[in-house]
Enzyme design. Structure first.
Site, mmCIF file in Angstrom:
data_model
loop_
_atom_site.group_PDB
_atom_site.id
_atom_site.type_symbol
_atom_site.label_atom_id
_atom_site.label_comp_id
_atom_site.label_asym_id
_atom_site.label_seq_id
_atom_site.Cartn_x
_atom_site.Cartn_y
_atom_site.Cartn_z
ATOM 1 N N CYS A 3 87.042 72.914 18.052
ATOM 2 C CA CYS A 3 85.663 72.426 18.078
ATOM 3 C C CYS A 3 85.475 71.274 19.077
ATOM 4 O O CYS A 3 86.150 70.249 18.989
ATOM 5 C CB CYS A 3 85.257 71.969 16.671
ATOM 6 N N CYS A 6 84.539 67.942 17.457
ATOM 7 C CA CYS A 6 85.691 67.286 16.825
ATOM 8 C C CYS A 6 86.560 66.618 17.879
ATOM 9 O O CYS A 6 87.124 65.545 17.641
ATOM 10 C CB CYS A 6 86.494 68.290 16.001
ATOM 11 N N HIS A 45 83.940 67.938 9.846
ATOM 12 C CA HIS A 45 83.545 69.194 10.484
ATOM 13 C C HIS A 45 82.804 70.073 9.485
ATOM 14 O O HIS A 45 83.382 70.560 8.526
ATOM 15 C CB HIS A 45 84.749 69.957 11.037
ATOM 16 N N GLY A 92 69.483 79.379 17.797
ATOM 17 C CA GLY A 92 69.932 78.897 19.105
ATOM 18 C C GLY A 92 71.089 77.918 19.050
ATOM 19 O O GLY A 92 71.359 77.208 20.016
ATOM 20 N N HIS A 97 79.257 72.839 14.953
ATOM 21 C CA HIS A 97 79.521 71.590 14.227
ATOM 22 C C HIS A 97 78.139 70.943 14.126
ATOM 23 O O HIS A 97 77.539 70.614 15.162
ATOM 24 C CB HIS A 97 80.508 70.722 15.030
ATOM 25 N N HIS A 99 74.805 69.218 14.299
ATOM 26 C CA HIS A 99 74.368 68.104 15.140
ATOM 27 C C HIS A 99 72.859 67.989 15.076
ATOM 28 O O HIS A 99 72.134 68.975 15.156
ATOM 29 C CB HIS A 99 74.846 68.270 16.583
ATOM 30 N N HIS A 101 69.715 66.669 16.945
ATOM 31 C CA HIS A 101 69.198 66.225 18.239
ATOM 32 C C HIS A 101 68.143 65.146 18.011
ATOM 33 O O HIS A 101 67.210 65.361 17.228
ATOM 34 C CB HIS A 101 68.517 67.373 18.983
HETATM 35 P P1 5GP Z 1 72.758 73.399 20.162
HETATM 36 O O1 5GP Z 1 72.233 74.347 21.192
HETATM 37 O O2 5GP Z 1 74.010 73.922 19.499
HETATM 38 O O3 5GP Z 1 71.732 72.901 19.207
HETATM 39 O O4 5GP Z 1 73.136 72.096 20.964
HETATM 40 C C1 5GP Z 1 74.362 71.881 21.569
HETATM 41 C C2 5GP Z 1 74.157 70.708 22.481
HETATM 42 O O5 5GP Z 1 75.418 70.138 22.774
HETATM 43 C C3 5GP Z 1 73.519 71.098 23.817
HETATM 44 O O6 5GP Z 1 72.317 70.361 23.986
HETATM 45 C C4 5GP Z 1 74.586 70.736 24.833
HETATM 46 O O7 5GP Z 1 74.041 70.203 26.019
HETATM 47 C C5 5GP Z 1 75.447 69.729 24.101
HETATM 48 N N1 5GP Z 1 76.852 69.726 24.477
HETATM 49 C C6 5GP Z 1 77.666 70.818 24.519
HETATM 50 N N2 5GP Z 1 78.916 70.453 24.886
HETATM 51 C C7 5GP Z 1 78.878 69.095 25.063
HETATM 52 C C8 5GP Z 1 79.870 68.131 25.434
HETATM 53 O O8 5GP Z 1 81.031 68.432 25.685
HETATM 54 N N3 5GP Z 1 79.469 66.828 25.514
HETATM 55 C C9 5GP Z 1 78.175 66.454 25.241
HETATM 56 N N4 5GP Z 1 77.901 65.148 25.348
HETATM 57 N N5 5GP Z 1 77.217 67.333 24.877
HETATM 58 C C10 5GP Z 1 77.567 68.637 24.793
HETATM 59 ZN ZN ZN Z 2 83.962 70.098 14.602
#
Ligand code: 5GP
Ligand code: ZN
Length: 116
Positions: A3, A6, A45, A92, A97, A99, A101
């Site tokens: 991950c 993680c 996680h 989407g 993991h 998160h 926004h």
């Molecule tokens: P999701 O689409 O899963 O809601 O959001 C994943 C978010 O994680 C995306 O906005 C993407 O830009 C961000 N992201 C993915 N990998 C990394 C990383 O290695 N570092 C950082 N800082 N953000 C990441």
């Molecule tokens: Zn994780």
């Protein structure tokens, strides 16, 4: 552990960390969609909202509470911002993991639409 978040928690890959305590980490999104784009994650996680257990309720509350503090630190509280948790394929979600926004710094619904 594969991950990516993680790995950020374990400092195996770098991130611009803006908040950290024993339960929560917050860092700048690598591909920001707005002037302020922070990801707030639990250090535990948990793959998605679908995987939450009753024992995680306080942790999820802390994520939102810290979003409030981070928004204040980035001076976007007054104007406003969005909080978003994507879940699963149709939601989407790209990183498995949980998160949260935190997106702000612009008038989102008129200036910036790609996130929703
Ligand atoms: P999701 O689409 O899963 O809601 O959001 C994943 C978010 O994680 C995306 O906005 C993407 O830009 C961000 N992201 C993915 N990998 C990394 C990383 O290695 N570092 C950082 N800082 N953000 C990441
Ligand atoms: Zn994780």
């Amino acid at each position: 552990m594969e991950c990516v978040f993680c790995k950020i928690i374990n400092k195996e890959i770098p991130a611009e960390i803006v908040f950290e305590d024993e339960d929560i980490l917050a860092f700048k999104d690598i591909h920001p969609v707005a002037p302020v784009h922070i990801l707030i994650i639990p250090k535990k996680h948990i793959a998605s909202i679908n995987d939450l257990e009753e024992g995680d309720i306080e942790l999820v509350g802390k994520m939102i509470f810290q979003a409030k503090g981070i928004a204040k630190n980035f001076d976007i509280s007054q104007k406003g911002y969005k909080l978003l948790i994507r879940t699963g394929e149709w939601g989407g979600q790209e990183v498995s993991h949980i998160h949260l926004h935190l997106i702000g710094g612009a008038k989102l619904s008129e200036d910036i639409r790609p996130i929703i």
